[in-house]
Design an enzyme around this catalytic site. Structure first.
Site, mmCIF file in Angstrom:
data_model
loop_
_atom_site.group_PDB
_atom_site.id
_atom_site.type_symbol
_atom_site.label_atom_id
_atom_site.label_comp_id
_atom_site.label_asym_id
_atom_site.label_seq_id
_atom_site.Cartn_x
_atom_site.Cartn_y
_atom_site.Cartn_z
ATOM 1 C CD GLU A 1 -3.134 -1.127 2.106
ATOM 2 O OE1 GLU A 1 -3.023 -0.383 3.081
ATOM 3 O OE2 GLU A 1 -4.086 -1.916 1.949
ATOM 4 C CD GLU B 1 -4.821 -5.618 2.057
ATOM 5 O OE1 GLU B 1 -5.551 -4.794 2.637
ATOM 6 O OE2 GLU B 1 -3.596 -5.665 2.180
#
Ligand SMILES: *[C@@H]1O[C@H](CO)[C@@H](O)[C@H](O)[C@H]1NC(C)=O
Ligand SMILES: *[C@@H]1O[C@H](CO)[C@@H](O)[C@H](O)[C@H]1NC(C)=O
Ligand SMILES: *[C@@H]1O[C@H](CO)[C@@H](O)[C@H](O)[C@H]1NC(C)=O
Ligand SMILES: *[C@@H]1O[C@H](CO)[C@@H](O)[C@H](O)[C@H]1NC(C)=O
Ligand SMILES: *[C@@H]1O[C@H](CO)[C@@H](O)[C@H](O)[C@H]1NC(C)=O
Ligand SMILES: *[C@@H]1O[C@H](CO)[C@@H](O)[C@H](O)[C@H]1NC(C)=O
Length: 850
Positions: free
Chosen positions: A426, A523
């Site tokens: 991320e 995710e």
């Protein structure tokens, strides 16, 4: 590329031209070296010497303190805060050992540390031999001339990791490297990005802050004469440049069979014997496992869709990745047993998963993890250990990262299970969407640091060490498009490219329109609470309420407890028993129901989107929900509780990841059912829909679709009917009084699970009654197997069987009971009895909690 060749014994000496493809085998060649283990009992003291105790190596300070009775279970109640001091102290590990004369006459004697957590000075006989700063590296030093007769003293002095991180932060005065500290709700420590240590050890939104210290892997002396170290890993077999002088590879096979992901074939293993000659003697001899497979990450234009595809081809076959994300399974890795590891991975496979992402805020997992994944056919998406932060790029930081990356890639590249490397978790998104409020004028600075670390260093090393699998700079990323945009895309969450992470706790999770139709969902998820039996050992009576201090203490995600109830309240009556304990356990249950249903809806949306492009989006080829496992007993996104108990979500995953799956949903008041198939061959399926009234266990009506050929690896609409017409045709049914079940059949009977579709929120359902489920009998079938037969008086959604702290697993759970009787089996993980099971078993269904 297709491997060829079918000789019985192949001798690889100079050229590997017999096969093409990638040999993913590894040989940790052992020669006549002499090894002296220095693991075992050491002495551990704190900074001022007020604490001194024996400590096991491999191990860590917290484990040692607990084993010696200095502290309670660190996971008990509020102990993460009570024991905060441990990470602020400095700790020293000491041992003495003897090194025989014979050992010291070898040409080389190495002192090897497989893992030092983290910042330490290593002394041998009062001489500093090294300073360490990276938990993810191995360290070895030449020590022959420092060894002496009699006792040798080895001392490892650790500096507090929290203090070190904060000092590094202070030294980095030119500009900040955010985030400085975790959110208060995590009760964690600051500046973890300045230390090469498990990033979640300073706290995470699902885990406690336990920045422990210790020798977390083996320590030993290795003595040998001539260094003939040969590592064989990921040798490209089509290369003819590889030549080992005196080394021979004996390769036995009749025909090379390929390694396949779970559900797509077997995982055949070959045994490679490695030998070498010196002075006419065979001096190296070892056997290692070899597997064959190829992997490609396909990013190419798609018809009718802007952007690029994003999917994996294994051995030439496109494979939909089904699975979850893996986090560290314990705060103290020395307490993670092989049995626990194996049970977690077996649980993944038993839920038809074929992939796990080893998330970048934890640790590079131990060898056993990857060996089991090799054996079980679990594909691993391997992040490098950087997560949710900017990172410094000072020379010494880059140097230690380079060493870490070289060592980890060399250690892991032989595993066929690993199909991709990814630079971080991320951090592209954090930079692109400005998580840390970086002024526009300073952005180029951070961008430069980003490219320096992940592209110029990590990516460059991986490309040099391992060309056998793809590399992505981040997850999520737009992949090739991010590269085009200078490695940080304007919107790394763009559904037309790469992978995405998506979370929303507020939007109604029963409505698939709320989910992005992404190429690859790496995710997504929802929180739930673990069961009461998991919480009980780490709590006391006053903690057992949803509003207790304990309940808010264990929740590390801002507003997490409220969000769960809000989401659950969209479709369910919330528990309101006047019995406080029942209200608490019912609330734990309802959070699990909510989570299971939400992740089911989202995953089914991704699986049915694999063959379509709708409004330019689709061809989804991966669904990895967040997260598989837990690090402690607390609310989180996991589907398996700390200790191995399956949440309702994991039982649901067994169905929603099944190879053949019917998926039902509504679009514009029309009911669609898709047949999803991960089979290799085309199947001809019929869909059967059964309509039930909430008040009655006998079906109201049954409908059948025409047969539809469904190619393997695709999803297709098999049934379509406006809901109003369907209900009218069925007679005496409305959205409020009826519900549907459906399944697929082929000529040999039902294929895949029975699924269901609610026509209204269960809280609005008319006629939903207390089903008064009774346990008819429990029968012991064999040593560990039992069957439980239930009887229900009415349709019962989300029927949940719980046997408290008897560890084990049901064959199915959390199911919709639309029959009078149902038998499920239970496999116990320790000896138990019918009597104990009868005493412990509780059965809860949706109507029982209000
Ligand atoms: C030694 O350190 C411990 C832990 O940091 C502290 O509690 C204790 O007061 C110290 N003792 C002395 C004598 O300084
Ligand atoms: C730990 O060591 C550092 C560096 O020597 C020192 O500054 C600090 O005071 C020590 N902390 C404790 C608790 O002993
Ligand atoms: C909860 O914690 C607060 C603050 O520590 C304390 O004042 C309060 O008494 C605690 N409440 C209960 C019910 O234990
Ligand atoms: C379950 O038991 C309650 C109380 O005896 C009764 O009112 C209810 O009708 C029963 N439910 C069904 C479906 O029979
Ligand atoms: C359900 O089980 C009960 C008792 O075990 C039996 O009497 C009954 O016939 C069963 N009903 C059905 C529909 O199988
Ligand atoms: C619990 O909630 C249900 C549904 O809203 C309601 O019918 C029932 O009366 C409530 N029970 C209590 C004890 O408040």
């Amino acid at each position: 590329m297709t491997p060829r060749g079918n000789s019985r014994v192949c001798v690889f000496a100079v050229s590997f031209c017999l096969f093409s493809g990638v040999l993913t085998g590894f040989s940790s060649v052992t020669d006549r070296r002499q090894t002296v283990s220095l693991s075992g009992k050491w002495r551990l003291t704190n900074g001022n010497g007020s604490v001194s105790l024996p400590a096991e190596v491999p191990g860590c300070v917290h484990s040692a303190l607990q084993q010696q009775g200095y502290i309670q279970d660190p996971y008990f109640r509020f102990n993460d805060v009570s024991y905060r001091w441990i990470a602020f102290d400095n700790w020293t590990y000491t041992t003495t050992f003897t090194a025989s004369t014979q050992l010291r006459t070898k040409q080389k004697v190495q002192l090897v540390f497989d893992g030092v957590d983290t910042v330490a000075t290593i002394w041998l006989n009062e001489i500093i031999v090294w300073k360490t700063d990276n938990m993810f590296r191995t360290y070895d030093f030449s020590v022959r001339d420092l060894l002496k007769d009699g006792d040798n003293e080895l001392r490892v002095s650790f500096l507090s990791p929290v203090l070190y991180a904060s000092e590094r932060r202070k030294a980095h005065s030119a500009y900040r490297v955010p985030p400085e500290c975790p959110p208060d709700v995590q009760k964690g420590e600051c500046h973890v990005n300045f230390i090469r240590k498990e990033q979640s050890s300073f706290s995470w939104d699902w885990g406690p802050s336990f920045p422990t210290t210790g020798l977390w892997k083996d320590v030993r002396l290795e003595a040998f004469d001539v260094l003939q170290l040969l590592q064989v890993s990921s040798v490209p077999l089509y290369s003819t440049k590889i030549c080992f002088k005196s080394f021979f590879f004996f390769f036995q096979s009749s025909q090379v069979k390929l390694w396949w992901p779970n559900g797509h074939g077997d995982q055949p293993v070959y045994h490679l014997a490695v030998g070498g000659f010196q002075d006419g003697f065979l001096i190296l001899n070892t056997k290692s496992k070899v597997y064959f497979r190829t992997v490609e990450l396909v990013q190419e234009p798609i018809v009718a869709s802007p952007g690029l595809s994003f999917y994996f081809r294994i051995n030439g076959k496109p494979v939909f990745l089904k699975g979850s994300n893996w986090i560290p399974a314990h705060s103290f890795q020395d307490q993670l047993t092989p049995a626990v590891l194996r049970n977690l991975l077996q649980s993944a496979v038993d839920a038809s998963m074929n992939a796990l992402r080893v998330w970048g805020g934890g640790v590079y997992e131990q060898d056993l993890f990857y060996s089991i994944c090799d054996e079980m056919g679990i594909m691993v998406w391997q992040d490098f250990m950087f997560a949710c932060a900017m990172y410094p790029t000072e020379d010494d930081f880059i140097q230690t990262v380079r060493e870490e990356v070289i060592q980890q890639v060399q250690r892991l590249k032989s595993h066929p299970s690993i199909i991709i490397w990814s630079g971080n978790n991320e951090n592209e998104a954090a930079l692109a969407t400005d998580w840390f409020s970086i002024p526009v004028s300073q952005r180029p600075l951070y961008l430069k640091d980003y490219v320096t670390l992940y592209v110029n260093n990590i990516r460059a090393i991986v490309q040099e060490e391992d060309q056998s699998r793809p590399f992505l700079v981040s997850s999520p990323t737009n992949g090739a498009e991010s590269e085009q945009e200078g490695w940080v895309a304007a919107n790394p969450y763009d559904p037309h490219y790469g992978d995405t992470h998506f979370y929303s706790y507020i939007l109604d999770c029963w409505d698939w329109r709320n989910f992005p139709r992404t190429r690859f969902a790496s995710e997504y998820g929802f929180q739930s609470w673990p069961s009461f039996s998991t919480l009980q050992p780490v709590s006391i009576k006053e903690d057992w309420s949803y509003t207790s201090n304990f309940t808010s203490h264990r929740q590390h995600h801002e507003n997490g407890n409220q969000q769960m109830l809000l989401q659950a309240g969209l479709h369910f009556h919330l528990p309101n028993s006047t019995d406080n304990l029942k209200r608490f356990t019912d609330t734990l249950y309802i959070t699990q129901v909510m989570q299971a249903q939400c992740v089911k809806t989202q995953t089914e949306f991704y699986r049915r989107s694999q063959s379509e492009i709708i409004e330019g989006k689709g061809h989804t080829m991966g669904a990895l929900y967040w997260q598989l496992n837990d690090i402690w007993q607390a609310p989180s996104w996991s589907s398996i509780e700390f200790g191995g108990k399956w949440k309702m979500l994991h039982y649901f995953a067994q169905s929603f990841f099944a190879a053949v799956l019917p998926v039902g949903f509504e679009d514009d008041d029309t009911l669609f059912i898709y047949a999803v198939s991960d089979l290799t061959e085309t199947g001809s399926f019929v869909d059967q829909v059964t309509v039930y009234s909430w008040t009655d266990l006998d079906p109201v009506c049954t409908l059948k679709s025409d047969p539809l050929p469904v190619p393997g690896g695709s999803a297709a609409a098999i049934f379509k009917q406006p809901v109003a017409a369907l209900l009218a045709g069925c007679g005496r049914c409305t959205r409020l009084t009826c519900l549907l079940t459906f399944h697929l059949e082929d000529s040999s009977g039902q294929q895949g699970p029975t699924n269901h579709h609610f026509l209204c929120s269960p809280k609005d359902a008319q006629g939903l009654q207390r089903p008064n489920i009774t346990v008819r009998h429990i029968v012991q079938e064999d040593k560990t197997g039992y069957t439980v037969t239930l009887h229900s008086a009415s349709v019962a959604p989300f029927v949940w069987l719980d046997v408290g702290n008897i560890p084990g697993r049901f064959s199915s759970n959390g199911f919709l009971m639309a029959s009078r009787n149902r038998t499920v089996s239970f496999t116990a993980w320790r000896p138990t009895s019918v009597a104990e099971l009868s005493r412990s078993l509780t059965v809860t269904s949706l109507r029982d909690v209000y």
